[in-house]
Write an enzyme that holds these catalytic residues in place. Structure first.
Site, PDB file in Angstrom:
ATOM      1  N   HIS A 200       0.840  -1.196   0.000  1.00  0.00           N
ATOM      2  CA  HIS A 200       0.000   0.000   0.000  1.00  0.00           C
ATOM      3  C   HIS A 200       0.874   1.245   0.000  1.00  0.00           C
ATOM      4  CE1 HIS A 200      -3.504  -2.393   2.066  1.00  0.00           C
ATOM      5  NE2 HIS A 200      -3.360  -2.685   0.787  1.00  0.00           N
ATOM      6  N   MET A 295      -1.992  -2.220   8.534  1.00  0.00           N
ATOM      7  CA  MET A 295      -3.259  -1.917   9.176  1.00  0.00           C
ATOM      8  C   MET A 295      -4.412  -2.451   8.347  1.00  0.00           C
ATOM      9  SD  MET A 295      -2.525   2.036  10.205  1.00  0.00           S
ATOM     10  CE  MET A 295      -1.044   2.481  11.140  1.00  0.00           C
TER      11      MET A 295
END
Length: 375
Positions: A200, A295
């Site tokens: 990401h 996360m």
């Protein structure tokens, strides 16, 4: 680690008075965040954190004087304050942002474009505030020692390279992934199976990340382009931005990547779930996959699909994950065969090449500290 109901306190560091006001106004609109200070230079920021420690710092790297990078290395890393680098997406800005992540920053975010004075951008508000709240949860004691100038390291040779010709290693990571992937990929030999990666990262930053890795690894690492074929010793990183990366098998039997448009999956573009689900469909069971630090829950469903298709599946363990979010969600869903410490992940992935779930070999690393589950 669970925070109390108290708001997340933030120090905004940027030499642009306009952007400092924008960030302060944007973050201040979130009831769970309190901006407790602004600094126009690294020197001002240093004085502030010595007097009052914030939960999170937003940091511009391009500042006069000491500069954001030196402040990060000399002050922030030592005090272990979670820091978000807010950077331009230029080639220079992206390269320095990757260096900042290696030096101890937790996340990187491009500066919002076209923000008018006096206006709170709703998209920027949602993105920035969410990242600040998430970064505040990071346990900085899990951050490994900063790397100032990583250099190439010797890498072993895979004992049975023939096994790598039709085998794929697929990896997904988010927060903390820059350091984790740097460590893992450096341990892979030049003749390892092809590797596909979703990390990401904003648009414009993955190319700089790939170039950085390519200079320090025995394998070739580059940002993927639509149609790139998989080959041993090559790692392809999905470009950050507006497309997902998935695998497809051509009529000839060769595997290639394709970049496709679509909606975000698990709030992510590109998504680990999309990559791993496609790998399960076209590469399993000749597939080894791992979800690393990050996360959220992206990757949990894709890793489960890979395991159900007969792939060898793993997650990074809690002790070595900067954020045990993505690995935890995958583990809870039964998607992984084992939790593996980062320093043993490369050995585990290589040991799994050519095996099946019923005949899985033990990792090459001595005294493994892994959590296993039954098949």
């Amino acid at each position: 680690m669970t925070r109390s109901a108290a708001p997340v306190t933030v120090l905004v560091v940027d030499d642009s008075s306009f952007f400092r006001r924008f960030l302060t106004r944007t973050l201040g609109a979130d009831p769970g965040i309190e901006v407790i200070g602004e600094a126009a230079s690294a020197e001002e920021a240093h004085e502030f954190v010595m007097a009052r420690r914030p939960d999170v710092i937003t940091l511009d790297l391009e500042m006069p004087g000491l500069g954001g990078m030196q402040f990060l290395r000399q002050t922030v890393a030592r005090l272990r304050i979670p820091t978000i680098v807010v950077s331009s997406s230029t080639q220079l800005g992206a390269r320095r942002s990757i260096e900042a992540l290696e030096a101890g920053a937790v996340d990187v975010m491009p500066k919002p474009q076209g923000v008018a004075p006096g206006m709170v951008d709703n998209i920027a508000l949602a993105t920035i505030a969410a990242r600040v709240r998430a970064v505040a949860q990071v346990d900085m004691h899990r951050m490994k020692s900063p790397v100032s100038d990583p250099a190439p390291v010797p890498s072993p040779t895979l004992a049975a390279p023939v096994l790598s010709r039709d085998w794929v290693i697929a990896l997904g990571a988010s927060t903390g992934g820059v350091q984790a992937l740097g460590s893992l990929l450096q341990a892979l030999p030049a003749n390892c199976p092809p590797v596909v990666i979703v990390q990401h990262m904003p648009a414009g930053f993955t190319e700089a990340f790939a170039r950085r890795l390519n200079a320090t690894c025995a394998i070739e690492v580059r940002e993927a382009q639509h149609g790139d074929r998989l080959s041993p010793g090559l790692a392809l990183i999905a470009p950050g931005g507006e497309r997902h990366m998935r695998l497809r098998r051509a009529a000839s039997g060769a595997l290639a990547v394709e970049l496709v448009t679509g909606d975000p999956v698990c709030f992510s573009m590109p998504s680990v779930d999309v990559l791993l689900t496609s790998a399960a469909q076209v590469a399993a069971p000749r597939l080894s996959a791992a979800v690393l630090t990050g996360m959220g829950s992206d990757g949990a469903n894709g890793l489960l699909a890979a395991r159900l298709a007969g792939a060898q599946t793993y997650v990074q363990d809690e002790a070595t994950s900067l954020v045990f979010g993505m690995p935890a969600r995958a583990w809870e869903r039964g998607a992984a065969l084992a939790q593996v410490p980062l320093d043993q992940m490369a050995a585990q992935l290589l040991a799994s090449v050519g095996t099946t779930s019923a005949t899985q070999r033990a990792p090459a690393a001595p005294a493994p500290r892994m959590t296993h589950r039954g098949v």
